[in-house]
Design a protein around this motif. Structure first.
Motif, PDB file in Angstrom:
ATOM      1  N   ASP A 100      42.574  33.228 -28.010  1.00 19.84           N
ATOM      2  CA  ASP A 100      41.728  33.640 -29.131  1.00 19.84           C
ATOM      3  C   ASP A 100      42.517  34.533 -30.090  1.00 19.84           C
ATOM      4  O   ASP A 100      43.644  34.915 -29.818  1.00 19.84           O
ATOM      5  CB  ASP A 100      40.462  34.338 -28.632  1.00 19.84           C
ATOM      6  CG  ASP A 100      40.760  35.579 -27.804  1.00 19.84           C
ATOM      7  OD1 ASP A 100      41.941  35.857 -27.571  1.00 19.84           O
ATOM      8  OD2 ASP A 100      39.807  36.272 -27.417  1.00 19.84           O
ATOM      9  N   GLY A 101      41.910  34.880 -31.184  1.00 21.72           N
ATOM     10  CA  GLY A 101      42.592  35.643 -32.226  1.00 21.72           C
ATOM     11  C   GLY A 101      42.529  37.144 -32.032  1.00 21.72           C
ATOM     12  O   GLY A 101      42.991  37.894 -32.878  1.00 21.72           O
ATOM     13  N   TRP A 102      41.974  37.611 -30.931  1.00 24.39           N
ATOM     14  CA  TRP A 102      41.812  39.043 -30.720  1.00 24.39           C
ATOM     15  C   TRP A 102      43.061  39.617 -30.072  1.00 24.39           C
ATOM     16  O   TRP A 102      43.547  39.115 -29.059  1.00 24.39           O
ATOM     17  CB  TRP A 102      40.605  39.301 -29.819  1.00 24.39           C
ATOM     18  CG  TRP A 102      40.430  40.736 -29.498  1.00 24.39           C
ATOM     19  CD1 TRP A 102      40.709  41.344 -28.309  1.00 24.39           C
ATOM     20  CD2 TRP A 102      39.961  41.755 -30.359  1.00 24.39           C
ATOM     21  NE1 TRP A 102      40.437  42.668 -28.381  1.00 24.39           N
ATOM     22  CE2 TRP A 102      39.977  42.958 -29.639  1.00 24.39           C
ATOM     23  CE3 TRP A 102      39.529  41.769 -31.677  1.00 24.39           C
ATOM     24  CZ2 TRP A 102      39.569  44.154 -30.187  1.00 24.39           C
ATOM     25  CZ3 TRP A 102      39.132  42.969 -32.218  1.00 24.39           C
ATOM     26  CH2 TRP A 102      39.144  44.139 -31.484  1.00 24.39           C
ATOM     27  N   ALA A 103      43.586  40.673 -30.663  1.00 22.95           N
ATOM     28  CA  ALA A 103      44.734  41.370 -30.086  1.00 22.95           C
ATOM     29  C   ALA A 103      44.536  42.861 -30.284  1.00 22.95           C
ATOM     30  O   ALA A 103      44.189  43.311 -31.378  1.00 22.95           O
ATOM     31  CB  ALA A 103      46.030  40.920 -30.755  1.00 22.95           C
ATOM     32  N   GLN A 104      44.733  43.608 -29.226  1.00 23.37           N
ATOM     33  CA  GLN A 104      44.585  45.054 -29.332  1.00 23.37           C
ATOM     34  C   GLN A 104      45.903  45.672 -29.766  1.00 23.37           C
ATOM     35  O   GLN A 104      46.978  45.198 -29.401  1.00 23.37           O
ATOM     36  CB  GLN A 104      44.171  45.637 -27.989  1.00 23.37           C
ATOM     37  CG  GLN A 104      42.753  45.296 -27.601  1.00 23.37           C
ATOM     38  CD  GLN A 104      42.362  45.969 -26.297  1.00 23.37           C
ATOM     39  OE1 GLN A 104      43.196  46.268 -25.477  1.00 23.37           O
ATOM     40  NE2 GLN A 104      41.074  46.186 -26.144  1.00 23.37           N
ATOM     41  N   SER A 105      45.809  46.732 -30.519  1.00 24.54           N
ATOM     42  CA  SER A 105      46.989  47.501 -30.873  1.00 24.54           C
ATOM     43  C   SER A 105      46.675  48.969 -30.647  1.00 24.54           C
ATOM     44  O   SER A 105      45.535  49.405 -30.780  1.00 24.54           O
ATOM     45  CB  SER A 105      47.410  47.253 -32.317  1.00 24.54           C
ATOM     46  OG  SER A 105      46.387  47.651 -33.188  1.00 24.54           O
TER      47      SER A 105
END
Length: 123
Positions: free
Chosen positions: A54-59
């Motif tokens: 999916d397009g979710w990425a944590q930073s």
């Protein structure tokens, strides 16, 4: 009183001309471009690699703090250059030297605070 508003009239006229110019360019682009969407064209593009997951990425928030510290020291450079140019003028030497040490003291205090909070460690 009419002379006062003449300056504003020029600003409004230039703003309108700019808006018409930009709007006209965008409208011409919409009318002249081909519009043939396909499923392949509508997929997400990631540097030539098919997207996975999916397009979710944590930073980490820490990266924003690094960016903020960079901006602080970039602004520091903006203030140091005029100080360096006026420092050699007669009568300004000791005054500007004192002011710059106060300014650098504030920056050093902020840097020490950031170091004490652990912001500057990459762990």
């Amino acid at each position: 009183m009419p002379d006062y508003f003449d300056g504003y009239l020029a600003v409004v006229a230039l703003t309108l001309v700019g808006a018409v110019f930009v709007g006209g360019g965008l409208g011409a682009n919409r009318m002249l471009r081909p519009n043939r969407p396909t499923e392949e064209k509508l997929t997400t593009y990631e540097c030539g690699v098919d997207p996975v997951g999916d397009g979710w990425a944590q930073s980490y928030v820490r990266y924003y703090v690094f960016a903020y510290l960079y901006v602080v020291f970039a602004v520091d450079a903006v203030f140091l250059f005029p100080w360096a140019t006026i420092f050699s003028d007669p009568g300004y030497g000791m005054t500007t030297l004192g002011e710059m040490f106060v300014f650098l003291g504030f920056l050093a205090t902020g840097l020490l605070y950031a170091g004490k909070k652990g912001v500057l460690s990459w762990v």
